[in-house]
Design an enzyme around this catalytic site. Structure first.
Site, PDB file in Angstrom:
ATOM      1  N   ARG A 113       0.891  -1.172   0.000  1.00  0.00           N
ATOM      2  CA  ARG A 113       0.000   0.000   0.000  1.00  0.00           C
ATOM      3  C   ARG A 113       0.918   1.208   0.000  1.00  0.00           C
ATOM      4  NH1 ARG A 113      -5.270   1.203   3.696  1.00  0.00           N
ATOM      5  NH2 ARG A 113      -6.073  -0.149   2.066  1.00  0.00           N
ATOM      6  N   HIS A 140      -7.405   0.530  -6.311  1.00  0.00           N
ATOM      7  CA  HIS A 140      -7.576  -0.378  -5.169  1.00  0.00           C
ATOM      8  C   HIS A 140      -8.233  -1.670  -5.688  1.00  0.00           C
ATOM      9  CE1 HIS A 140      -7.672  -1.642  -1.158  1.00  0.00           C
ATOM     10  NE2 HIS A 140      -8.551  -0.815  -0.621  1.00  0.00           N
ATOM     11  N   GLN A 143     -10.051  -4.185  -3.343  1.00  0.00           N
ATOM     12  CA  GLN A 143     -11.368  -3.690  -2.944  1.00  0.00           C
ATOM     13  C   GLN A 143     -12.378  -3.939  -4.063  1.00  0.00           C
ATOM     14  OE1 GLN A 143     -12.327  -2.005   0.122  1.00  0.00           O
ATOM     15  NE2 GLN A 143     -14.289  -2.569  -0.765  1.00  0.00           N
ATOM     16  N   ASP A 236     -17.321   6.464  -1.413  1.00  0.00           N
ATOM     17  CA  ASP A 236     -16.017   6.405  -0.736  1.00  0.00           C
ATOM     18  C   ASP A 236     -15.803   7.789  -0.131  1.00  0.00           C
ATOM     19  OD1 ASP A 236     -13.367   5.852   0.019  1.00  0.00           O
ATOM     20  OD2 ASP A 236     -12.557   6.104  -2.009  1.00  0.00           O
ATOM     21  N   CYS A 276     -16.729   1.245   0.864  1.00  0.00           N
ATOM     22  CA  CYS A 276     -15.551   0.417   1.120  1.00  0.00           C
ATOM     23  C   CYS A 276     -15.065   0.514   2.559  1.00  0.00           C
ATOM     24  CB  CYS A 276     -14.432   0.819   0.169  1.00  0.00           C
ATOM     25  SG  CYS A 276     -14.010   2.583   0.320  1.00  0.00           S
ATOM     26  N   ARG A 304     -13.679  -8.952   1.696  1.00  0.00           N
ATOM     27  CA  ARG A 304     -12.261  -8.662   1.457  1.00  0.00           C
ATOM     28  C   ARG A 304     -11.411  -9.924   1.667  1.00  0.00           C
ATOM     29  NH1 ARG A 304     -10.374  -3.503   1.422  1.00  0.00           N
ATOM     30  NH2 ARG A 304      -8.554  -4.658   0.669  1.00  0.00           N
TER      31      ARG A 304
END
Ligand code: CP
Ligand code: NVA
Length: 321
Positions: A113, A140, A143, A236, A276, A304
């Site tokens: 990340r 992402h 996700q 988001d 998310c 996830r």
């Protein structure tokens, strides 16, 4: 460095490949990955990481990505090692390339990340093992896999369904547009002008969607105009990690984009809501919609784990007999 994906994306995530972008997979590849993620525990991949380790290098904090990848590694028989970006000093203490090259002597894969997409790319270019994008400022994809899995489990085939994203056209929206479009959804991105995904990413998403019978459209102005026929409404945060100094300006720019009663009144009465997480209540979403009866957020977070497991299993290859 793993082989570059073909321009149309891989038809299945190959053993040893990187997974840096949702566009690394073709529409056929997305169908295959979705199916793998949706397989029950008994149909799982076994323990392809048995006796092997995976490094998680995170420059931003994480709850969901960290725990889902750590648990997935354990379930696949491996050991996860979590490294805080500031301890590693990516690009400060040593280059991202040197970190990627060095980690490769110990681990079977790296989940990274990074604040900037370029750091992930530099690390992946130098690494001799598969690298997975655990979120950058651009995408992402882990996700996105959990998101399309959640929609698939709630509503069935994404083909022909209208998937609306309301808010910031950042990492989560970008990967979702590519993934859902690749699965044949009609994707609508409702963002304020100046906050749409990059043009070239939209072009890629549109190309994949067209090949799968879907579409990707960008809306500016009143987001309610994008909600006609929506099967799901996704959002988001308006202020992503690292953008905190812009929070006041962003709150002003995104006024009217809150998923609340007024906005959802423009969607069909059965439309479902996705986020998310983490959430900023009163900004991009109101509490009753975040955890309310039409929310898929809990399932989205739960998904996830199978998403991370499916990606890591594919990259690790078959379990030893
Ligand atoms: N959705 C998501 O990636 O959450 P984390 O930032 O907690 O990993
Ligand atoms: N857009 C958000 C996603 C968090 C999972 C961020 O980058 O902070």
């Amino acid at each position: 460095m793993a082989a570059e994906p073909p321009s149309g994306g891989w038809d299945g995530l190959p053993c040893g490949a990187d997974f840096l972008s949702a566009a690394d997979l073709s529409p056929r590849g997305w169908q295959a990955l979705l199916q793998a993620a949706d397989s029950g525990p008994g149909d799982g991949p076994g323990q392809p990481l048995s006796g092997r380790s995976v490094a998680l290098v995170f420059e931003h904090p994480s709850l969901r990505t960290r725990i889902s990848t750590e648990l997935a590694v354990g379930q696949l028989g491996g050991q996860a090692v979590y490294l805080v970006g500031s301890d590693v000093g990516l690009g400060v203490r040593e280059s991202a390339a040197d970190v990627g090259r060095t980690l490769s002597v110990w681990v079977a894969a790296i989940v990274a990340r990074t604040v900037h997409e370029a750091t992930l790319r530099e690390l992946a270019e130098a690494a001799a093992v598969p690298v997975v994008n655990g979120l950058t400022d651009r995408e992402h994809p882990l996700q996105a896999l959990a998101d399309v899995l959640t929609i698939h489990q709630a509503l069935g085939d994404l083909g022909g369904r209208t998937v609306v994203f309301v808010g910031d056209g950042n990492n989560v929206a970008c990967s979702l547009a590519i993934a859902a479009g690749s699965l044949g959804a009609a994707v609508r991105l409702a963002t304020p002008a100046g906050h749409a995904p990059p043009e070239e990413l939209i072009a890629t998403a549109r190309g994949r969607a067209a090949a799968a019978g879907g579409s990707v459209d960008v809306f500016h102005g009143d987001p309610r105009l994008a909600l006609d026929g929506a099967a799901v409404v996704c959002t988001d945060v308006w202020t992503s990690m690292g953008q905190e100094v812009e929070r006041d300006r962003r709150r002003a720019a995104f006024a009217g984009y809150t998923v609340n009663d007024a906005l959802m009144a423009a969607a069909p009465p059965q439309a479902l809501v996705m986020h998310c997480l983490p959430a900023h209540r009163g900004e991009e979403i109101d509490e009753p919609w975040l955890w309310g009866p039409r929310s898929l957020v809990e399932r989205q977070a739960a998904n996830r784990l199978p998403a991370a497991r499916a990606v890591l299993a594919a990259l690790a290859g078959p379990a030893a007999a």
